[in-house]
Design an enzyme around this catalytic site. Sequence first.
Site, PDB file in Angstrom:
ATOM      1  N   HIS A 121       8.157  -5.526  -2.486  1.00  0.00           N
ATOM      2  CA  HIS A 121       7.909  -4.189  -1.934  1.00  0.00           C
ATOM      3  C   HIS A 121       6.513  -4.111  -1.315  1.00  0.00           C
ATOM      4  CE1 HIS A 121       6.382   0.007  -2.584  1.00  0.00           C
ATOM      5  NE2 HIS A 121       7.493   0.282  -1.931  1.00  0.00           N
ATOM      6  N   GLU A 153       2.402   5.888  -4.736  1.00  0.00           N
ATOM      7  CA  GLU A 153       3.868   5.899  -4.643  1.00  0.00           C
ATOM      8  C   GLU A 153       4.496   5.681  -6.015  1.00  0.00           C
ATOM      9  OE1 GLU A 153       7.373   3.321  -2.441  1.00  0.00           O
ATOM     10  OE2 GLU A 153       5.379   3.348  -1.511  1.00  0.00           O
ATOM     11  N   GLU A 168       6.455  -5.947   1.982  1.00  0.00           N
ATOM     12  CA  GLU A 168       7.122  -5.129   3.017  1.00  0.00           C
ATOM     13  C   GLU A 168       6.141  -4.119   3.618  1.00  0.00           C
ATOM     14  OE1 GLU A 168       8.854  -1.046   3.199  1.00  0.00           O
ATOM     15  OE2 GLU A 168       9.897  -2.067   1.564  1.00  0.00           O
ATOM     16  N   HIS A 169       5.356  -3.458   2.755  1.00  0.00           N
ATOM     17  CA  HIS A 169       4.368  -2.483   3.227  1.00  0.00           C
ATOM     18  C   HIS A 169       3.351  -3.116   4.163  1.00  0.00           C
ATOM     19  CE1 HIS A 169       4.394   1.462   0.847  1.00  0.00           C
ATOM     20  NE2 HIS A 169       5.556   0.900   0.629  1.00  0.00           N
TER      21      HIS A 169
END
Length: 421
Positions: free
Chosen positions: A67, A143, A70-71
């Site tokens: 994740h 997040e 991906e960012h």
Amino acid sequence: MQVIENLKIKEKLYIEKLDSGLTIMIIPKANTKKKYITWGTNFGSIDNHFIDPKTKEEVQIPDGVAHFLEHKMFEQANGTNSLDVLSSIGVDANAYTTNDHTTYLYECNDHFYEALDEFMDYVQNPYYTDENVEKEKGIIAQEIKMYDDHPFWQVYMNAMECLYKNHPIKIDIAGTVEEINKIDKDILYTCYNTFYNPSNMLMVISGDFVPEEILEEIKKRLIKKENISEIKRIYPEEPTEINKKEKTVEMDVNNPLFVIGFKDTVLKNKEELVKKHIAIEILLYMLIGKSSKLYQKLYKDGLIITQPDLDYEFSKEYAHITISGQSNDPGKVAEELKKEIEVLKQNGIDEKTFDRIKKKMYGSYVTEFNDVADIARMFMGDYFKGINSFDYIEMHKQVIKEYTQEILNECFDENKMILSI
């Protein structure tokens, strides 16, 4: 180029596997304005332990790397952000990370090839520095905290904790604040060079394209990379039994939320897997779908507000059924469901109800081919499970009442059932 035609729904799938190992799927949709492309890698949140293909050494990475990576893919060495660049030409771009894959995508009516330049540039050219990695930690930490306060996400993650003892599916896709603080640029480059190899990736394109022409445009923009073949992943031993029967957490919600889950065994045979998936979907709608007796009773008694979300989640490494909803008495809903399962096991499946729901399911599979975005996402997700999305159309007829009864007896087992509230 291999061509697979499904005559039932009059759709064609063009598949090309390049020397680099990259698989490209093209599903043309004539006379549609929208164009949709996804580029995914078989690298998700569960892939935190593997053998480095180059060094042959065992690598254990912090939770949340897929994740995090991906960012970071959108930030470029020239100071631009690829999402902003694509947005400036009217292209809607995004990305997402799941348990078993990470996908980059965009959709547009115009400027497709201009967008393709940027899209294929940023996915093939990562830019990680000590500074931009540290900066991202703060963004992702926010997040994570947001999801920690999100009741719908927490009730689901608690269900995973009940179902699984050791498997990393019980770990949040974004990881924890403590874990992401261990991530540095070297870890990101190691994971990028391992999992973003063309041999571990799939590109799916759907829209009004001539397959041979779009394929040549893709090839022009590909950077030559060595095919590293299969990546050895290491997963902990997972018992067939559930981890715990129930977990309840107090949070600020209007109505109590629940997830009822059933742990399932993993199938390797793709035909059997597709058949099983179809049968389980039929059974879920028979048991507690909107037209079921149980749903009508629970709704009338004020025990549920709307039809629960019904799902069968699976990959090559895990499988489970989930029924998620809201109720003032989730324990009562679970008890009533258990009773309904036993009645269906004892009395057998009603043929008329089975046929009606089976037809409904077939209709839902067919309508997914109406939208280019649905098509691309479907083929991407299924591919990393070892499935071709056409298989659901082809195998549907083979799911008969007797087979579905066997799946009911096997999968809806009270000993494998959990409740998260």
